[in-house]
Write a protein that holds these residues in place. Structure first.
Motif, PDB file in Angstrom:
ATOM      1  N   GLY A 125       0.816  -1.214   0.000  1.00 43.97           N
ATOM      2  CA  GLY A 125       0.000   0.000   0.000  1.00 43.97           C
ATOM      3  C   GLY A 125       0.845   1.257   0.000  1.00 43.97           C
ATOM      4  O   GLY A 125       0.527   2.242  -0.676  1.00 43.97           O
ATOM      5  N   ILE A 126       1.942   1.228   0.774  1.00 44.01           N
ATOM      6  CA  ILE A 126       2.860   2.371   0.814  1.00 44.01           C
ATOM      7  C   ILE A 126       3.495   2.582  -0.561  1.00 44.01           C
ATOM      8  O   ILE A 126       3.597   3.707  -1.058  1.00 44.01           O
ATOM      9  CB  ILE A 126       3.954   2.141   1.877  1.00 44.01           C
ATOM     10  N   ILE A 127       3.902   1.475  -1.186  1.00 47.14           N
ATOM     11  CA  ILE A 127       4.532   1.568  -2.503  1.00 47.14           C
ATOM     12  C   ILE A 127       3.552   2.112  -3.533  1.00 47.14           C
ATOM     13  O   ILE A 127       3.914   2.912  -4.403  1.00 47.14           O
ATOM     14  CB  ILE A 127       5.066   0.183  -2.926  1.00 47.14           C
ATOM     15  N   GLN A 128       2.282   1.686  -3.429  1.00 44.98           N
ATOM     16  CA  GLN A 128       1.261   2.188  -4.359  1.00 44.98           C
ATOM     17  C   GLN A 128       1.135   3.707  -4.280  1.00 44.98           C
ATOM     18  O   GLN A 128       0.885   4.382  -5.273  1.00 44.98           O
ATOM     19  CB  GLN A 128      -0.090   1.550  -4.061  1.00 44.98           C
ATOM     20  N   LYS A 129       1.290   4.244  -3.078  1.00 37.99           N
ATOM     21  CA  LYS A 129       1.196   5.693  -2.912  1.00 37.99           C
ATOM     22  C   LYS A 129       2.452   6.410  -3.413  1.00 37.99           C
ATOM     23  O   LYS A 129       2.378   7.534  -3.911  1.00 37.99           O
ATOM     24  CB  LYS A 129       0.960   6.035  -1.438  1.00 37.99           C
ATOM     25  N   LEU A 130       3.609   5.753  -3.269  1.00 40.50           N
ATOM     26  CA  LEU A 130       4.867   6.396  -3.640  1.00 40.50           C
ATOM     27  C   LEU A 130       5.125   6.367  -5.141  1.00 40.50           C
ATOM     28  O   LEU A 130       5.654   7.322  -5.704  1.00 40.50           O
ATOM     29  CB  LEU A 130       6.034   5.712  -2.909  1.00 40.50           C
ATOM     30  N   LEU A 131       4.747   5.261  -5.790  1.00 31.11           N
ATOM     31  CA  LEU A 131       5.043   5.105  -7.207  1.00 31.11           C
ATOM     32  C   LEU A 131       3.895   5.629  -8.070  1.00 31.11           C
ATOM     33  O   LEU A 131       2.736   5.593  -7.662  1.00 31.11           O
ATOM     34  CB  LEU A 131       5.288   3.626  -7.535  1.00 31.11           C
ATOM     35  N   PRO A 132       4.204   6.112  -9.267  1.00 36.24           N
ATOM     36  CA  PRO A 132       3.151   6.560 -10.184  1.00 36.24           C
ATOM     37  C   PRO A 132       2.207   5.418 -10.529  1.00 36.24           C
ATOM     38  O   PRO A 132       2.652   4.278 -10.750  1.00 36.24           O
ATOM     39  CB  PRO A 132       3.942   7.020 -11.421  1.00 36.24           C
ATOM     40  N   ALA A 133       0.913   5.709 -10.573  1.00 42.30           N
ATOM     41  CA  ALA A 133      -0.089   4.682 -10.860  1.00 42.30           C
ATOM     42  C   ALA A 133       0.165   4.025 -12.210  1.00 42.30           C
ATOM     43  O   ALA A 133      -0.031   2.817 -12.381  1.00 42.30           O
ATOM     44  CB  ALA A 133      -1.489   5.297 -10.820  1.00 42.30           C
ATOM     45  N   GLU A 134       0.614   4.809 -13.176  1.00 42.33           N
ATOM     46  CA  GLU A 134       0.857   4.273 -14.515  1.00 42.33           C
ATOM     47  C   GLU A 134       1.947   3.208 -14.487  1.00 42.33           C
ATOM     48  O   GLU A 134       1.858   2.191 -15.176  1.00 42.33           O
ATOM     49  CB  GLU A 134       1.241   5.406 -15.462  1.00 42.33           C
ATOM     50  N   LEU A 135       2.979   3.431 -13.673  1.00 43.97           N
ATOM     51  CA  LEU A 135       4.069   2.461 -13.557  1.00 43.97           C
ATOM     52  C   LEU A 135       3.560   1.148 -12.961  1.00 43.97           C
ATOM     53  O   LEU A 135       3.899   0.063 -13.430  1.00 43.97           O
ATOM     54  CB  LEU A 135       5.194   3.036 -12.698  1.00 43.97           C
ATOM     55  N   ILE A 136       2.728   1.261 -11.925  1.00 44.24           N
ATOM     56  CA  ILE A 136       2.209   0.066 -11.247  1.00 44.24           C
ATOM     57  C   ILE A 136       1.290  -0.722 -12.164  1.00 44.24           C
ATOM     58  O   ILE A 136       1.398  -1.944 -12.293  1.00 44.24           O
ATOM     59  CB  ILE A 136       1.465   0.458  -9.961  1.00 44.24           C
ATOM     60  N   LEU A 137       0.354  -0.021 -12.811  1.00 46.25           N
ATOM     61  CA  LEU A 137      -0.694  -0.690 -13.570  1.00 46.25           C
ATOM     62  C   LEU A 137      -0.241  -1.168 -14.937  1.00 46.25           C
ATOM     63  O   LEU A 137      -0.672  -2.222 -15.410  1.00 46.25           O
ATOM     64  CB  LEU A 137      -1.895   0.249 -13.714  1.00 46.25           C
ATOM     65  N   LYS A 138       0.638  -0.386 -15.579  1.00 44.15           N
ATOM     66  CA  LYS A 138       1.033  -0.741 -16.931  1.00 44.15           C
ATOM     67  C   LYS A 138       2.313  -1.550 -17.006  1.00 44.15           C
ATOM     68  O   LYS A 138       2.562  -2.224 -18.010  1.00 44.15           O
ATOM     69  CB  LYS A 138       1.183   0.525 -17.783  1.00 44.15           C
ATOM     70  N   ARG A 139       3.133  -1.487 -15.972  1.00 45.59           N
ATOM     71  CA  ARG A 139       4.404  -2.203 -16.001  1.00 45.59           C
ATOM     72  C   ARG A 139       4.439  -3.353 -14.986  1.00 45.59           C
ATOM     73  O   ARG A 139       4.761  -4.490 -15.344  1.00 45.59           O
ATOM     74  CB  ARG A 139       5.558  -1.231 -15.711  1.00 45.59           C
ATOM     75  N   MET A 140       4.127  -3.046 -13.726  1.00 49.22           N
ATOM     76  CA  MET A 140       4.288  -4.047 -12.688  1.00 49.22           C
ATOM     77  C   MET A 140       3.212  -5.126 -12.746  1.00 49.22           C
ATOM     78  O   MET A 140       3.497  -6.311 -12.580  1.00 49.22           O
ATOM     79  CB  MET A 140       4.293  -3.363 -11.315  1.00 49.22           C
ATOM     80  N   LEU A 141       1.945  -4.708 -12.971  1.00 49.64           N
ATOM     81  CA  LEU A 141       0.859  -5.691 -13.024  1.00 49.64           C
ATOM     82  C   LEU A 141       1.072  -6.718 -14.132  1.00 49.64           C
ATOM     83  O   LEU A 141       0.990  -7.932 -13.868  1.00 49.64           O
ATOM     84  CB  LEU A 141      -0.487  -4.981 -13.197  1.00 49.64           C
ATOM     85  N   PRO A 142       1.364  -6.310 -15.372  1.00 49.99           N
ATOM     86  CA  PRO A 142       1.619  -7.314 -16.414  1.00 49.99           C
ATOM     87  C   PRO A 142       2.782  -8.235 -16.077  1.00 49.99           C
ATOM     88  O   PRO A 142       2.745  -9.434 -16.368  1.00 49.99           O
ATOM     89  CB  PRO A 142       1.921  -6.462 -17.655  1.00 49.99           C
ATOM     90  N   ARG A 143       3.820  -7.669 -15.455  1.00 45.15           N
ATOM     91  CA  ARG A 143       4.983  -8.496 -15.123  1.00 45.15           C
ATOM     92  C   ARG A 143       4.617  -9.563 -14.090  1.00 45.15           C
ATOM     93  O   ARG A 143       5.028 -10.721 -14.197  1.00 45.15           O
ATOM     94  CB  ARG A 143       6.103  -7.603 -14.601  1.00 45.15           C
ATOM     95  N   ILE A 144       3.817  -9.177 -13.091  1.00 43.97           N
ATOM     96  CA  ILE A 144       3.383 -10.134 -12.075  1.00 43.97           C
ATOM     97  C   ILE A 144       2.521 -11.219 -12.700  1.00 43.97           C
ATOM     98  O   ILE A 144       2.702 -12.420 -12.437  1.00 43.97           O
ATOM     99  CB  ILE A 144       2.609  -9.409 -10.953  1.00 43.97           C
ATOM    100  N   CYS A 145       1.562 -10.808 -13.530  1.00 41.36           N
ATOM    101  CA  CYS A 145       0.637 -11.770 -14.128  1.00 41.36           C
ATOM    102  C   CYS A 145       1.351 -12.719 -15.094  1.00 41.36           C
ATOM    103  O   CYS A 145       1.016 -13.912 -15.166  1.00 41.36           O
ATOM    104  CB  CYS A 145      -0.488 -11.037 -14.858  1.00 41.36           C
TER     105      CYS A 145
END
Length: 543
Positions: free
Chosen positions: A241-261
């Motif tokens: 949750g802390i990381i979600q607030k610190l990092l740009p939403a675009e980075l999390i959703l467009k880069r990190m989510l696909p990598r995890i999946c």
């Protein structure tokens, strides 16, 4: 002053609301149109008009530790992911434990909820109900709407030309109960959400062929994470949750989510990678990739049109001899009993303050519980909402002014627009949303004080799963067993698994070292700033 509260619905949200009312000294009266509790988790052999329920094989998408109410854990020997009958039994045990059934009127339909003529002065509501043909009306000081998101069927037949000439059978997934009668048939499932994926997998065991049509694709997650731990416990942490607030939403959703999946399987190779707004489509399904790999389920694009016996897809391909079409196209929220002035504002949860309170009301005596989509279980989220709402009702906590609430709602809608996220598709981050609501009435864990007073517990709260017990550590509703339940949560995960004793003792997942270093740096820096430590001179000052 609020005393009498009407609660609409005796599902997950309604039960939590009744209990929270009792905890805060209010007098709840719950109206349930069916003859039992549980809402969508109450299975029926035959679909009941106006009520949505699970199909026969449904199991939970969230694990028991992440699903339970904050002061009522699941039995430790129950499986981590449960059949719907187990969850319903849990709700029955919850209702019995806290004597909730005494406050529920079954087979009673709420016909209308209208402002009292003196609403501006009193905030009261006129609630009209019908029981066995008998109409009754009563005045309540406040109302908690707990009828959920799954009301009206989204059955877009008009979007599929030729369906009126189709000779096979078609139905909405609302009707689906089990795969009986599909033996040897060709089935087309339209919609690759959680329901569509589950239905396609189940039908693949009996049908000759199953086609799964998806307009935009979807990411698929497994319930099982690294080393076999429940996925939501490994990823729904306060640190995340802390990381979600610190990092740009675009980075999390467009880069990190696909990598995890894509760690599990390459979604592009399986024809599932989302083509539009890829951060919106995520489902939980353990078997779908395997079914696709062995050809039991064939992924197809959106249907362009139907013929008498075939489906023609947007890529030009044709599948002949379709016997059954299942529209897993979801639902739309509806509150037909609300008066028009309120109903129009409450069509979308993002139009509500914190997705709970209609912001424009002169008196904050109407609240929506569980009318939200979060990246986690709805049970603890609805309970936390209810705890806050009942404290607002009894005067223990105050809401901002109407102007401030309207401004907050407008800001949220603007952010969704900026991210190109439709308001009806918005899904709140679980930990971020829970902390937001918890902050409203003083039950969010104070990490600085927790590290100073109880470092062992603080580490579990920061790096471990954000279970609902964390919101019983301090503040209103503090529970003396919360600390114990947090420190033993991994033991309850293992309990139903260790039915054969082996020498090796599995350990719960740990955060990567770099994440721990980052978290400790943030914590120490914050602590030194708070206590004005001289050694914090190297830190940038907040202006």
């Amino acid at each position: 002053m609020v005393r009498r509260v009407a609660v609409v619905g005796a599902g997950v949200s309604g039960l939590a609301s009744v209990k929270c009312c009792l905890d805060e000294g209010l007098e709840p009266t719950c109206f349930e149109r069916s003859d039992g509790i549980g809402g969508v988790w109450r299975f029926t052999e035959i679909p009941e008009k106006g009520r949505t329920s699970v199909y026969r094989s449904v199991i939970t998408n969230t694990s028991k530790e992440m699903t339970c109410f904050s002061d009522f854990p699941f039995p430790e020997d129950w499986p981590n992911y449960m059949h719907h009958s187990s969850l319903l039994q849990y709700l029955k045990d919850y209702a019995e434990q806290f004597h909730l059934l005494d406050h529920i009127h079954f087979q009673t339909t709420v016909c209308s909820i209208r402002k009292h003529p003196d609403f501006t002065a009193t905030g009261q509501w006129l609630v009209c109900t019908e029981t066995n043909g008998l109409l009754e009306s009563a005045v309540f000081d406040a109302v908690m709407v707990c009828s959920g998101r799954y009301k009206d069927l989204n059955f877009p037949l008009g979007s599929f030309p030729g369906i009126e000439n189709f000779k096979g059978r078609y139905m909405h997934s609302w009707e689906y109960r089990d795969p009986k009668g599909t033996e040897g048939k060709n089935v087309l499932v339209i919609g690759a959400g959680n329901t569509g994926g589950d239905v396609a997998v189940e039908l693949s065991h009996t049908a000759a062929k199953v086609f799964l049509s998806t307009r935009t694709g979807t990411w698929v997650l497994s319930r099982i994470s690294r080393a076999g731990w429940p996925f939501d416990m490994a990823f729904s942490t306060r640190l995340s949750g802390i990381i979600q607030k610190l990092l740009p939403a675009e980075l999390i959703l467009k880069r990190m989510l696909p990598r995890i999946c894509n760690r599990w399987f390459n979604h592009e190779n399986y024809g599932l990678v989302p083509s539009q707004r890829p951060w919106l489509s995520v489902i939980v399904n353990d078997e779908l990739p395997s079914c696709i790999l062995r050809g039991a389920v064939v992924v197809k694009p959106n249907v362009r049109r139907f013929t008498e016996a075939a489906a023609i897809f947007e890529d030009g391909t044709v599948e002949e001899n379709i016997d059954l079409v299942v529209f897993a196209t979801g639902y739309a929220a509806s509150f037909p009993f609300l008066e028009e002035s309120v109903h129009d504002v409450c069509k979308r949860s993002v139009s509500l303050y914190k997705q709970v309170f209609p912001p424009q009301l002169e008196r904050p005596t109407l609240a929506f519980i569980g009318f939200i989509a979060v990246t986690g279980s709805i049970l603890p989220a609805a309970e936390l909402q209810a705890r806050w709402v009942t404290r607002v009702f009894n005067g223990s906590n105050k809401l901002p002014t109407v102007k401030k609430m309207m401004r907050a709602v407008a800001k949220q809608e603007k952010e969704l627009l900026k991210k190109n996220i439709p308001s009806d598709k918005a899904r709140s981050g679980y930990v971020v949303y829970m902390d937001d609501i918890a902050s409203c009435f003083g039950v969010k864990p104070n990490m600085t004080l927790l590290f100073l007073s109880d470092p062992k517990l603080a580490l579990s709260v920061l790096f471990g799963p954000c279970t609902s017990y964390q919101y019983r550590l301090n503040g209103p509703g503090k529970w003396h067993k919360a600390r114990e339940k947090i420190l033993t949560q991994w033991d309850r995960v293992l309990k139903p698994l260790k039915t054969r004793v082996v020498d090796a003792s599995p350990r719960h997942p740990k955060a990567p070292c770099w994440l721990k270093v980052l978290a400790w740096s943030v914590f120490l820096g914050t602590a030194m700033l708070i206590f004005k430590c001289p050694s914090a001179s190297w830190l940038p000052r907040i202006k």
